[in-house]
Scaffold this motif. Sequence first.
Motif, PDB file in Angstrom:
ATOM      1  N   GLN A 162      38.282  26.977  48.199  1.00 48.27           N
ATOM      2  CA  GLN A 162      39.446  26.873  47.319  1.00 48.27           C
ATOM      3  C   GLN A 162      40.263  28.159  47.326  1.00 48.27           C
ATOM      4  O   GLN A 162      39.881  29.171  47.925  1.00 48.27           O
ATOM      5  N   GLN A 163      41.387  28.088  46.649  1.00 48.48           N
ATOM      6  CA  GLN A 163      42.270  29.231  46.512  1.00 48.48           C
ATOM      7  C   GLN A 163      42.348  29.609  45.034  1.00 48.48           C
ATOM      8  O   GLN A 163      42.187  28.761  44.149  1.00 48.48           O
ATOM      9  N   VAL A 164      42.574  30.899  44.755  1.00 50.34           N
ATOM     10  CA  VAL A 164      42.639  31.345  43.366  1.00 50.34           C
ATOM     11  C   VAL A 164      43.776  32.351  43.201  1.00 50.34           C
ATOM     12  O   VAL A 164      44.117  33.090  44.142  1.00 50.34           O
ATOM     13  N   THR A 165      44.373  32.340  42.027  1.00 51.69           N
ATOM     14  CA  THR A 165      45.416  33.316  41.681  1.00 51.69           C
ATOM     15  C   THR A 165      45.040  34.002  40.385  1.00 51.69           C
ATOM     16  O   THR A 165      44.765  33.340  39.380  1.00 51.69           O
ATOM     17  N   LEU A 166      45.018  35.308  40.421  1.00 53.19           N
ATOM     18  CA  LEU A 166      44.724  36.117  39.242  1.00 53.19           C
ATOM     19  C   LEU A 166      45.985  36.881  38.854  1.00 53.19           C
ATOM     20  O   LEU A 166      46.773  37.267  39.721  1.00 53.19           O
ATOM     21  N   ARG A 167      46.146  37.120  37.551  1.00 51.61           N
ATOM     22  CA  ARG A 167      47.373  37.737  37.067  1.00 51.61           C
ATOM     23  C   ARG A 167      47.117  39.012  36.292  1.00 51.61           C
ATOM     24  O   ARG A 167      46.076  39.157  35.641  1.00 51.61           O
ATOM     25  N   LEU A 172      38.121  30.699  49.679  1.00 54.84           N
ATOM     26  CA  LEU A 172      37.101  31.473  48.969  1.00 54.84           C
ATOM     27  C   LEU A 172      35.727  31.357  49.614  1.00 54.84           C
ATOM     28  O   LEU A 172      35.311  30.280  50.066  1.00 54.84           O
ATOM     29  N   LEU A 173      35.032  32.489  49.636  1.00 49.55           N
ATOM     30  CA  LEU A 173      33.661  32.577  50.118  1.00 49.55           C
ATOM     31  C   LEU A 173      32.758  32.935  48.945  1.00 49.55           C
ATOM     32  O   LEU A 173      33.214  33.497  47.947  1.00 49.55           O
ATOM     33  N   LEU A 174      31.464  32.637  49.109  1.00 47.01           N
ATOM     34  CA  LEU A 174      30.521  32.987  48.049  1.00 47.01           C
ATOM     35  C   LEU A 174      30.586  34.491  47.745  1.00 47.01           C
ATOM     36  O   LEU A 174      30.477  34.908  46.585  1.00 47.01           O
ATOM     37  N   GLY A 175      30.791  35.277  48.767  1.00 44.84           N
ATOM     38  CA  GLY A 175      30.826  36.726  48.622  1.00 44.84           C
ATOM     39  C   GLY A 175      32.038  37.255  47.878  1.00 44.84           C
ATOM     40  O   GLY A 175      32.108  38.443  47.582  1.00 44.84           O
ATOM     41  N   ASP A 176      32.992  36.367  47.583  1.00 45.96           N
ATOM     42  CA  ASP A 176      34.165  36.796  46.810  1.00 45.96           C
ATOM     43  C   ASP A 176      33.866  36.821  45.307  1.00 45.96           C
ATOM     44  O   ASP A 176      34.701  37.263  44.515  1.00 45.96           O
ATOM     45  N   SER A 177      32.693  36.337  44.926  1.00 46.86           N
ATOM     46  CA  SER A 177      32.301  36.395  43.515  1.00 46.86           C
ATOM     47  C   SER A 177      32.214  37.841  43.072  1.00 46.86           C
ATOM     48  O   SER A 177      31.472  38.638  43.660  1.00 46.86           O
ATOM     49  N   ALA A 178      32.973  38.177  42.041  1.00 47.82           N
ATOM     50  CA  ALA A 178      33.055  39.582  41.611  1.00 47.82           C
ATOM     51  C   ALA A 178      33.932  39.668  40.377  1.00 47.82           C
ATOM     52  O   ALA A 178      34.544  38.681  39.954  1.00 47.82           O
ATOM     53  N   LEU A 179      33.999  40.870  39.835  1.00 43.17           N
ATOM     54  CA  LEU A 179      34.950  41.181  38.775  1.00 43.17           C
ATOM     55  C   LEU A 179      36.176  41.782  39.443  1.00 43.17           C
ATOM     56  O   LEU A 179      36.061  42.754  40.206  1.00 43.17           O
ATOM     57  N   TYR A 180      37.330  41.219  39.205  1.00 42.56           N
ATOM     58  CA  TYR A 180      38.565  41.719  39.802  1.00 42.56           C
ATOM     59  C   TYR A 180      39.337  42.500  38.749  1.00 42.56           C
ATOM     60  O   TYR A 180      39.696  41.975  37.697  1.00 42.56           O
ATOM     61  N   LEU A 181      39.567  43.742  39.061  1.00 39.85           N
ATOM     62  CA  LEU A 181      40.198  44.664  38.130  1.00 39.85           C
ATOM     63  C   LEU A 181      41.620  44.986  38.565  1.00 39.85           C
ATOM     64  O   LEU A 181      41.885  45.178  39.747  1.00 39.85           O
ATOM     65  N   CYS A 182      42.480  45.046  37.590  1.00 40.72           N
ATOM     66  CA  CYS A 182      43.850  45.478  37.814  1.00 40.72           C
ATOM     67  C   CYS A 182      44.014  46.842  37.137  1.00 40.72           C
ATOM     68  O   CYS A 182      43.483  47.065  36.042  1.00 40.72           O
ATOM     69  N   PRO A 229      43.056  34.756  34.241  1.00 36.46           N
ATOM     70  CA  PRO A 229      42.212  34.440  33.095  1.00 36.46           C
ATOM     71  C   PRO A 229      41.061  35.437  32.966  1.00 36.46           C
ATOM     72  O   PRO A 229      40.923  36.333  33.781  1.00 36.46           O
ATOM     73  N   THR A 230      40.253  35.260  31.946  1.00 32.31           N
ATOM     74  CA  THR A 230      39.098  36.126  31.736  1.00 32.31           C
ATOM     75  C   THR A 230      37.971  35.751  32.693  1.00 32.31           C
ATOM     76  O   THR A 230      37.320  36.627  33.273  1.00 32.31           O
ATOM     77  N   HIS A 231      37.748  34.473  32.808  1.00 36.32           N
ATOM     78  CA  HIS A 231      36.706  33.954  33.693  1.00 36.32           C
ATOM     79  C   HIS A 231      37.278  32.796  34.502  1.00 36.32           C
ATOM     80  O   HIS A 231      38.177  32.090  34.035  1.00 36.32           O
ATOM     81  N   LEU A 232      36.698  32.615  35.680  1.00 37.09           N
ATOM     82  CA  LEU A 232      37.163  31.547  36.563  1.00 37.09           C
ATOM     83  C   LEU A 232      35.998  31.117  37.445  1.00 37.09           C
ATOM     84  O   LEU A 232      35.264  31.959  37.974  1.00 37.09           O
ATOM     85  N   THR A 251      39.002  40.074  35.600  1.00 34.93           N
ATOM     86  CA  THR A 251      38.774  38.630  35.694  1.00 34.93           C
ATOM     87  C   THR A 251      37.467  38.422  36.446  1.00 34.93           C
ATOM     88  O   THR A 251      37.312  38.908  37.572  1.00 34.93           O
ATOM     89  N   ARG A 252      36.549  37.723  35.804  1.00 32.08           N
ATOM     90  CA  ARG A 252      35.257  37.442  36.447  1.00 32.08           C
ATOM     91  C   ARG A 252      35.401  36.156  37.253  1.00 32.08           C
ATOM     92  O   ARG A 252      35.595  35.088  36.687  1.00 32.08           O
ATOM     93  N   LEU A 253      35.328  36.271  38.584  1.00 33.97           N
ATOM     94  CA  LEU A 253      35.434  35.112  39.473  1.00 33.97           C
ATOM     95  C   LEU A 253      34.054  34.749  39.982  1.00 33.97           C
ATOM     96  O   LEU A 253      33.344  35.602  40.529  1.00 33.97           O
TER      97      LEU A 253
END
Lengths: 112, 114
Positions: B17-22, B81-91, B8-11, B109-111
């Motif tokens: 928790q666990q997250v999946t980005l596409r 997930l850790l607080l430090g995983d907050s970031a923009l994930y680029l493909c 997604p665009t934002h999450l 995707t902004r997590l």
Amino acid sequence: AQSVSQHNHHVILSEAASLELGCNYSYGGTVNLFWYVQYPGQHLQLLLKYFSGDPLVKGIKGFEAEFIKSKFSFNLRKPSVQWSDTAEYFCAVSPGWGKLQFGAGTQVVVTP
Amino acid sequence: DAGVTQSPTHLIKTRGQQVTLRCSPKSGHDTVSWYQQALGQGPQFIFQYYEEEERQRGNFPDRFSGHQFPNYSSELNVNALLLGDSALYLCASSLSASGIREQFFGPGTRLTVL
């Protein structure tokens, strides 16, 4: 350790001024060099690239960069900036096969 | 010709928790790379997929895993997930036959991890 350093984090300049952003890298061997730009609200776009040959490369929107092998540098230049050049600029190095290592970025603000 | 798309665009997630980005690559591209861009920093290489296998990996823990499908699209999974995983994930996608010299980036995707 392999690294990419961008000299300035923030640059503010007026329209029509000249822009030069510094980039140095520490890598052994042959590398591919890139400058990417990220305009506000947009995704990373390639400005220009250097693989081999003429060390002065020209990119889009009037940007150019010079590769100086002896200085491990790949500096970005534009003779006369416009307000629309306000963006974040990233230097990136790839030792091969696509793994890009980016610098921390330089935020450029062009004032009217 | 569609460029690289991400969803997604934002999450927003919470710690643990666990997250999946596409990611869907640019048409004709067969290689997908993932990057993490923390606030105020340049993108950091996570890993690269080609022919449904991880070909290169950056300095990220095993909590970060991925997958590439036969149609070249890719997923990035982050567990615990850790607080430090907050970031923009680029493909980014590229073409292996070109030596993967040029990569095209998606919007990211902004997590946010709370």
